[in-house]
Design an enzyme around this catalytic site. Structure first.
Site, PDB file in Angstrom:
ATOM      1  N   THR A 288     -27.152  34.393 -60.330  1.00  0.00           N
ATOM      2  CA  THR A 288     -28.262  35.278 -61.187  1.00  0.00           C
ATOM      3  C   THR A 288     -28.474  34.339 -62.388  1.00  0.00           C
ATOM      4  O   THR A 288     -27.961  33.146 -62.546  1.00  0.00           O
ATOM      5  CB  THR A 288     -27.140  36.079 -61.819  1.00  0.00           C
ATOM      6  OG1 THR A 288     -26.116  35.950 -63.045  1.00  0.00           O
ATOM      7  CG2 THR A 288     -26.457  37.056 -60.900  1.00  0.00           C
ATOM      8  N   ASP A 289     -29.211  34.825 -63.279  1.00  0.00           N
ATOM      9  CA  ASP A 289     -29.839  34.200 -64.448  1.00  0.00           C
ATOM     10  C   ASP A 289     -28.535  34.582 -65.462  1.00  0.00           C
ATOM     11  O   ASP A 289     -27.701  35.516 -65.096  1.00  0.00           O
ATOM     12  CB  ASP A 289     -31.131  34.394 -64.766  1.00  0.00           C
ATOM     13  CG  ASP A 289     -31.629  33.484 -65.833  1.00  0.00           C
ATOM     14  OD1 ASP A 289     -30.987  32.655 -66.568  1.00  0.00           O
ATOM     15  OD2 ASP A 289     -33.229  33.481 -65.859  1.00  0.00           O
ATOM     16  N   PHE A 290     -28.742  34.122 -66.623  1.00  0.00           N
ATOM     17  CA  PHE A 290     -27.772  34.337 -67.902  1.00  0.00           C
ATOM     18  C   PHE A 290     -27.601  35.830 -67.768  1.00  0.00           C
ATOM     19  O   PHE A 290     -28.609  36.478 -68.593  1.00  0.00           O
ATOM     20  CB  PHE A 290     -28.268  33.664 -69.054  1.00  0.00           C
ATOM     21  CG  PHE A 290     -26.955  33.332 -69.936  1.00  0.00           C
ATOM     22  CD1 PHE A 290     -26.728  32.116 -70.168  1.00  0.00           C
ATOM     23  CD2 PHE A 290     -26.639  34.661 -70.727  1.00  0.00           C
ATOM     24  CE1 PHE A 290     -25.677  31.956 -71.225  1.00  0.00           C
ATOM     25  CE2 PHE A 290     -25.629  34.117 -71.703  1.00  0.00           C
ATOM     26  CZ  PHE A 290     -25.300  32.966 -71.969  1.00  0.00           C
ATOM     27  N   GLY A 292     -27.664  38.359 -66.001  1.00  0.00           N
ATOM     28  CA  GLY A 292     -28.474  39.126 -64.871  1.00  0.00           C
ATOM     29  C   GLY A 292     -27.882  40.333 -64.635  1.00  0.00           C
ATOM     30  O   GLY A 292     -28.633  41.170 -64.544  1.00  0.00           O
TER      31      GLY A 292
END
Length: 766
Positions: A288-290, A292
């Site tokens: 995931t992104d930060f 997410g």
């Protein structure tokens, strides 16, 4: 140290670890499938879930790793990797906890946003793309991997390949522009640069393509905002660079923040499983992104347990910072909301990556202090960065051949970005030592030597608004705001301007005016600098605008009044020297725009490969026509089109030919054109080929880039450039999302930018 390492590795023998008593030589461990399966069978559920957890610990101080909060989780097997730690000493200390104190001694991944270089910093990705040179782009990533790996990093969250056609979006600076074909070539070059097709080497790192998918198309150009588009547009315009990265063997993929078809990408099974894995055959892992996963709560998808299960079921393997997997998957498993097979598959993919990186053979593979001392920010790396930066600069205007400047007389360098070394690396330069970057003033003084007198004045602050300037100079990229009044700053600038033979105005955006969470509604140079520029022009001295920017800007006034404009983006740690090389003729500019520059923010989104309307404008002069698709207050065409860029020399295109005007599906044709350097300098030219499908089962763009070659020509030299066209260049995704070519008529254009008018015809027949 050797004895400690041997003892440590002997502790791994349960899983096939062994090492000879010679430094850094290990015998082979079991094949990956067998090794990972055996290791997986020994893991508890908690240890499996731990491998899916990617926290950030901040940059742990050496000696404090054992007392940090993350240390306890590592010992308990609750961490699969960390990011944002820099230096061999710190990373070794943390890795030691994992491989000596945890039960199964599984090494950690160490990631960092190595976006456009490590300590040796290259131009921002948008600038780098303007080189149109895949070898140089690959080389920049290779050097970044060499330096990062020498400092303990084994995973980078790069390349960002999001197509963007809206310069209001700040992260346009981090991508490669608006075109899917060029973006795909750059995606492949970056992945190859980082991974070199051999992750077992200690100077390569795992690449992570991002942000999957469509992140570059947010409504209103506002970061993290909703994205909504048809699937046919996804497949034809936005998906190709991600797919190219997968085909190049990228090891990991990062999910984007935005939603797709009403479901956030982080929880979108159609995207992560159907497209990425089933259609494209991706074999790596998805992170995931930060935060997410927990951000899906705000999207209205449920509580943390619900969205965590949604992400795992969609095909996401690693949770960056959110800790949703760590804290809820066991409960979801008990409640049969996820399966153990899904958890095992996710763990297997992460262990595979660690195996491929050689971490099971040597967890300290990237912790060689000798490499850290000898391979980072070297003179040779800096020299390459300087050469690459020079080729990223785009000459937008050069009235009466004002450039290149002579290395004589007096030069006034004026502007808030003239002596701003902290800003030269641009956004997302997290490993850069900003104090070693070369400012424009310093670079000019180095290049011109003692023969030229160089004067400097700041002239103005970045903006009249101090609060705005503070927002635009975050992360240590201060411009050292001057407390003097605007009138006092201007008076000082005019004093040295009147003493000079030529004025170099260093203006534009600061580094953090673009990048993540730096969307803008106004695309012009800040008013304080526009006012300064107009006063400098009133002196009657020739003015060169050296433009710093992370996005296309609106430059109508500047283009109308300033005789020479050199767009430098943010050219990296060697920016000042590279810019000076171009200004004073050591290098001939060859950069070409990869993003369209609008005339007005009201034209946005604007891009070259648009589709026709049923009522297109009937003239090429931009004159208003009622009941046609145009504005009543602005011309339709951009200020500077995609592919545009001048040189100190000139190039003539002639004798465009096609080997046959008919081609069946199994044949190929050649398109040739003669390019002649007709000016007074040796130079490089990007020869661009565009194709138009005149009739299709779905509407087709008015032009699509399908080939380019960057060639070097001596003064007076002529070269025949050949492009090969097969049915592959004529394919597109139809309304059924089938990738096909349709028989019919095509036009093929070749020229110096996307406004190329020289054309030949081709008919594709069955």
């Amino acid at each position: 140290m050797k004895i400690k390492l041997i003892i440590l590795l002997l502790g791994f023998s349960l899983f096939g670890y062994s090492q000879k008593k010679t430094a850094k030589k290990t015998v082979k461990i079991k094949p990956k499938t067998e090794f990972v399966s055996e290791l997986l069978s020994k893991m508890t559920l908690e240890e499996k879930i731990g491998q899916l957890n990617l926290p950030t610990s901040g940059d742990i101080t050496t000696g404090a790793a054992n007392s940090s909060n993350v240390a306890k989780n590592i010992e308990e097997g609750k961490v699969g990797g960390l990011f944002n730690i820099k230096s061999v000493q710190k990373i070794r200390e943390v890795q030691k906890i994992a491989v000596e104190k945890s039960r199964l001694k599984i090494p950690l991944l160490f990631g960092m946003d190595v976006i456009h270089g490590y300590e040796t910093t290259f131009p921002i990705p948008l600038g780098l793309s303007c080189t149109w040179d895949m070898k140089l782009i690959e080389r920049s990533a290779q050097i970044a991997a060499q330096e990062a790996s020498a400092d303990g990093i084994n995973w980078t969250f790069s390349p960002m390949v999001d197509i963007s056609r809206d310069p209001r979006w700040g992260r346009v600076s981090e991508g490669s522009g608006e075109d899917p074909f060029l973006g795909s070539q750059i995606a492949k070059a970056m992945v190859h640069g980082y991974q070199q097709d051999d992750l077992s080497k200690n100077n390569t790192i795992l690449s992570c393509v991002k942000h999957f998918a469509l992140y570059g198309a947010p409504e209103a150009g506002r970061d993290y905002n909703t994205v909504d588009m048809s699937r046919i547009k996804m497949y034809n315009d936005y998906f190709p660079p991600y797919k190219a990265a997968v085909e190049a063997g990228v090891g990991s993929v990062m999910a984007s923040f935005n939603e797709i078809d009403g479901i956030p990408a982080t929880g979108n099974k159609w995207l992560m499983t159907d497209v990425l894995r089933k259609q494209w055959g991706f074999k790596g892992f998805v992170v995931t992104d930060f935060t997410g996963i927990p951000e899906m709560i705000e999207h209205g998808m449920g509580d943390l347990q619900t969205v965590s299960a949604l992400a795992l079921n969609a095909g996401v393997e690693m949770d960056m910072v959110g800790e949703g997997f760590l804290t809820t998957l066991k409960k979801s498993l008990d409640e049969k909301k996820v399966s153990i097979e899904q958890i095992d598959n996710a763990v297997r993919l992460i262990l595979n990556a660690k195996y491929d990186l050689g971490l099971f053979q040597d967890p300290y593979k990237y912790c060689d202090e000798k490499r850290a001392k000898t391979e980072i920010f070297t003179n040779s790396n800096r020299a390459e960065a300087r050469k690459i930066a020079a080729q990223s600069l785009v000459l937008l205007k050069n009235q009466n051949q004002l450039l290149p400047l002579k290395k004589s007389g007096t030069v006034a360098v004026i502007g808030p970005l003239a002596d701003a070394k902290e800003n030269m690396a641009g956004t997302w330069s997290v490993a850069t030592n900003m104090q070693t970057s070369i400012s424009l003033v310093s670079g000019i003084k180095e290049v011109v030597g003692n023969a030229t007198k160089v004067l400097y004045a700041k002239g103005s602050n970045l903006d009249y608004d101090a609060a705005f300037e503070e927002k635009a100079t975050m992360f240590g990229k201060t411009l050292h705001r001057d407390s003097r009044t605007a009138a006092e700053l201007l008076a000082e600038a005019l004093k040295i301007a009147n003493q000079s033979d030529v004025i170099i105005a260093a203006l534009g955006e600061s580094a953090e005016m673009s990048g993540e969470s730096s969307s803008r509604t106004n695309l012009e140079i800040p008013q304080a600098q526009k006012d300064l520029l107009q006063e400098l022009l009133k002196t009657g001295k020739p003015v060169v605008l050296v433009l710093f920017t992370g996005r296309p800007l609106v430059l109508v006034q500047e283009n109308a009044t300033v005789p020479a404009i050199l767009n430098t983006w943010f050219a990296g740690s060697e920016a000042g020297s590279a810019i000076a090389d171009v200004l004073f003729g050591n290098e001939n500019p060859s950069g070409k725009l990869t993003a369209t520059f609008p005339r007005s923010v009201g034209q946005v989104p604007i891009y070259y490969n648009q589709k026709n309307t049923g009522r297109p404008l009937g003239n090429k002069e931009g004159k208003f026509e009622k009941f046609r698709s145009n504005y009543i207050d602005e011309r339709n065409e951009p200020l500077f089109p995609f592919g545009f860029g001048l040189s100190y020399t000139t190039f003539d295109y002639s004798n465009l030919k096609i080997s046959s005007d008919k081609m069946n599906f199994n044949e190929k044709v050649n398109v040739t054109v003669e390019v002649t350097n007709t000016g007074n300098y040796d130079g490089k030219e990007v020869v661009q080929l565009y194709i138009r499908d005149l009739i299709g089962s779905v509407t087709r763009p008015i032009k699509e880039l399908k080939g380019f070659q960057k060639i070097a020509l001596k003064k007076g030299e002529k070269q025949t450039v050949t492009f090969e066209i097969s049915v592959e260049e004529l394919k597109f995704y139809n309304s059924d999302l089938q990738f096909i070519a349709e028989p019919g008529a095509f036009q093929i254009f070749v020229g110096t930018n996307s406004n190329a008018e020289k054309k030949v015809s081709l008919e594709l027949i069955k």
